[in-house]
Design an enzyme around this catalytic site. Structure first.
Site, short mmCIF file in Angstrom:
data_model
loop_
_atom_site.label_atom_id
_atom_site.label_comp_id
_atom_site.label_asym_id
_atom_site.label_seq_id
_atom_site.Cartn_x
_atom_site.Cartn_y
_atom_site.Cartn_z
N GLY A 26 0.81 -1.22 0.00
CA GLY A 26 0.00 0.00 0.00
C GLY A 26 0.84 1.27 0.00
N ARG A 70 -2.54 8.57 3.57
CA ARG A 70 -2.76 9.51 4.67
C ARG A 70 -1.48 10.00 5.34
NH1 ARG A 70 -7.10 6.28 8.01
NH2 ARG A 70 -6.42 4.57 6.67
#
Ligand code: UD1
Ligand code: CA
Length: 530
Positions: free
Chosen positions: A18, A22
């Site tokens: 990933g 954020r």
């Protein structure tokens, strides 16, 4: 776990493809450091500690940089890497990793996340032990204060786990469940191989959910839940969570060390996970021990010291604000305050380095001292050498570095410059202020000082040159006037009154007549004054 049957082999898959949106970072999330160690290294370290082999990491974003990080830490061949070019879900990531486990047909597979660094070894031991014992799928669950965003654990009326439902797919009733899926699993390799092949994307996110294997296991091999503290299983998604995790881990490490180490302030001391601290060591406030630092027993590390990959011998004392990197400090050494040991510094037993002493690639023998204001670079110093204040090794000519050797028992006077390459022999003496440009034989004195001259009356001559004959006097007292001004400013303002009141004062009496008379221009400056 205590069974006497041989343990089935264990493999581990670390999901780390990933991006970590954020984090808002140009660096892949799993490369961000937690107490000095990249996030991705935590699960790999744990998997290896449990004896997992192979350990396979599924990488995507910045896979080359992540792979280089794993290689640097664990060495060649220790961690297998599978690239997932498109992040199509946790199930897809595990599916891609399965072929890398081909050589272990009958073992167990542990699945970890690259961004969940605070898992405890005991939790994983229980997880793996349960999966081995029952041949089931074991998973870790937790109960956070706010379950939003996590997959929820669905149990039947007997309390058996039947499936996991993702936040986005959950009904309002399911969202009300506060037991969450931590995403950490262990189960038979055969099961994962088959189950991941059977996954689909018929869900709210159109992804291959690894969580779908839970319902399948509930219908076949069975599911067992291991409950953990939420703090241990929470993932790092943004920088606030990273900082919070760092505080958690710092607390854990410091509490464990307090079994045998005295902390002046465990809340401010930072001890990274690979650091070792011996019995009876003492750590001050705001101490920072990084990398592979090792502190010997009974060593005292005062406030504000920052040590990186540095070995400190038993009983050594590092005074406040000592900085050392890639260095060795011998037992009984006394260092600082404000000393700076740069890479390649190796200090023998009982060496003293004082304030504002900087060393680099420098070896110093037993009992030698450099107590004030020095730079010692590319230098080898023997035993019982005294390096005077302000000594500088001039090791760099703008192109190359050269070395300095100072042999046992030599005495280097203050303010010496050693122009490398140069050697100072045993028990040689260097006079203060010397610039050493040639080797100094054993036992010799080297002195390169310019002979001192005196010129009587110099100050007056200069004063007259600037102020004219007779007027020179008006400049001279400026020096003498200072103490009187400080002592009694009001009196100085009125020269006539000066003599009487100040003469009564015991201390300034000696200096005052000169000042008072000159202000009053009563007599010419004395030529005796220098
Ligand atoms: C996942 C679980 C969820 C659980 C949560 C715990 C699924 C479908 N959901 O949610 O039940 O509560 O973890 O944190 O599994 N990754 C890849 N490749 C991919 C997708 C993800 O390598 O294609 C990696 C990520 O880098 C990360 C880990 O897998 O390390 C988890 O991914 P993430 O997107 O955070 O999982 P969630 O969907 O939040
Ligand atoms: Ca996550």
């Amino acid at each position: 776990m205590t069974s006497s049957t041989p343990k089935s082999p264990l493999a581990a898959i670390v999901l780390a493809a990933g991006k970590g949106t954020r984090m808002r970072s140009s660096r892949a999330k799993v490369l961000h450091e937690l107490l000095g160690r990249p996030l991705v290294c935590y699960p790999v370290e744990l998997a290896r500690a449990l004896g997992a082999d192979p350990v396979v990491a599924v990488l995507g974003h910045q896979h080359e940089a992540v792979e280089a990080t794993l290689l640097a830490r664990f060495g060649a061949g220790a961690v297998g890497v599978v690239e997932q070019t498109e992040q199509r879900g946790t199930g897809h990531a595990v599916l891609l990793a399965m072929p890398a486990l081909a050589r272990m047909a009958d073992g167990m597979v542990l699945i970890l996340y690259g961004d969940v660094p605070l898992l405890r070894r005991e939790t994983l031991e229980e997880l793996v032990g349960t999966a081995r014992r029952y041949g089931c799928l074991a998973l870790v669950t937790a109960t956070p204060p706010d379950a939003t965003g996590y997959g929820r654990i669905l149990r039947d009326e007997r309390g058996h786990v039947i499936s996991v439902v993702e936040q986005k797919d959950a009904s309002p009733e399911e969202r009300a469940i506060n037991e969450i899926n931590a995403g950490i699993y262990c189960g038979p390799a055969d099961f994962f191989r088959e189950a991941t092949l059977g996954l689909g994307t018929g869900n709210a996110q159109g992804e291959y959910y690894l969580t779908d294997v839970v319902a399948r296991a509930a219908r076949s091999i069975g599911v067992s839940a291991i409950e953990a503290a939420f703090e241990d299983v929470c993932g790092i998604n943004d920088r606030q969570q990273l900082a919070a995790a760092e505080a958690t881990l710092r607390g854990r490490i410091n509490r464990a060390l307090q079994a045998h180490v005295t902390f002046r302030d465990p809340a401010s001391a930072v001890v990274e996970p690979d650091v070792e601290v011996g019995v009876d060591a003492e750590l001050g406030r705001n101490v920072s021990l990084r990398g592979r630092t090792k502190i010997g027993h009974g060593a005292r590390i005062d406030d504000g010291c920052v040590l990186t990959n540095t070995e400190v011998g038993a009983g050594a004392h590092l005074k406040p604000y000592t900085i050392a990197t890639d260095s060795v400090i011998g037992p009984g050494a006394i260092i600082g305050p404000f000393a700076h040991m740069r890479p390649g510094t190796r200090l023998g037993p009982d060496v003293h380095l004082g304030n504002f002493v900087e060393t680099k690639k420098t070896v110093i023998g037993r009992g030698s001292k450099a107590n004030h204001l020095s730079y010692l670079g590319d230098t080898t110093i023997g035993e019982k050498v005294n390096v005077g204040a302000g000594t500088i090794t001039c090791n760099y000519d703008g192109y190359k570095k050269y070395s300095t050797v100072i042999e046992d028992g030599a005495f280097i006077g203050s303010d010496t410059q050693l122009i490398a390459p140069v050697r100072v022999g045993k028990r040689a003496v260097i006079g203060a202020g010397t610039t050493v440009t040639r080797d100094v034989p054993d036992g010799s004195l080297a002195l390169s000082r310019v002979a001192q001259v005196e010129r009587p009356g110099y100050a007056d001559k200069v004063a007259e040159r600037y102020a004219g004959p007779g007027n020179g006097a008006s400049r001279r007292p400026i020096v003498a006037a200072k103490p009187a001004v400080a002592a009694k400013p009001a009196v100085v303002a009125r020269p006539a009154a000066a003599a009487a009141p100040v003469a009564r004062a015991a201390k300034p009496a000696k200096r005052l007549p000169a000042k008072a008379s000159s202000k009053a221009k009563a007599r010419k400056p004395s030529p005796r004054a220098r």
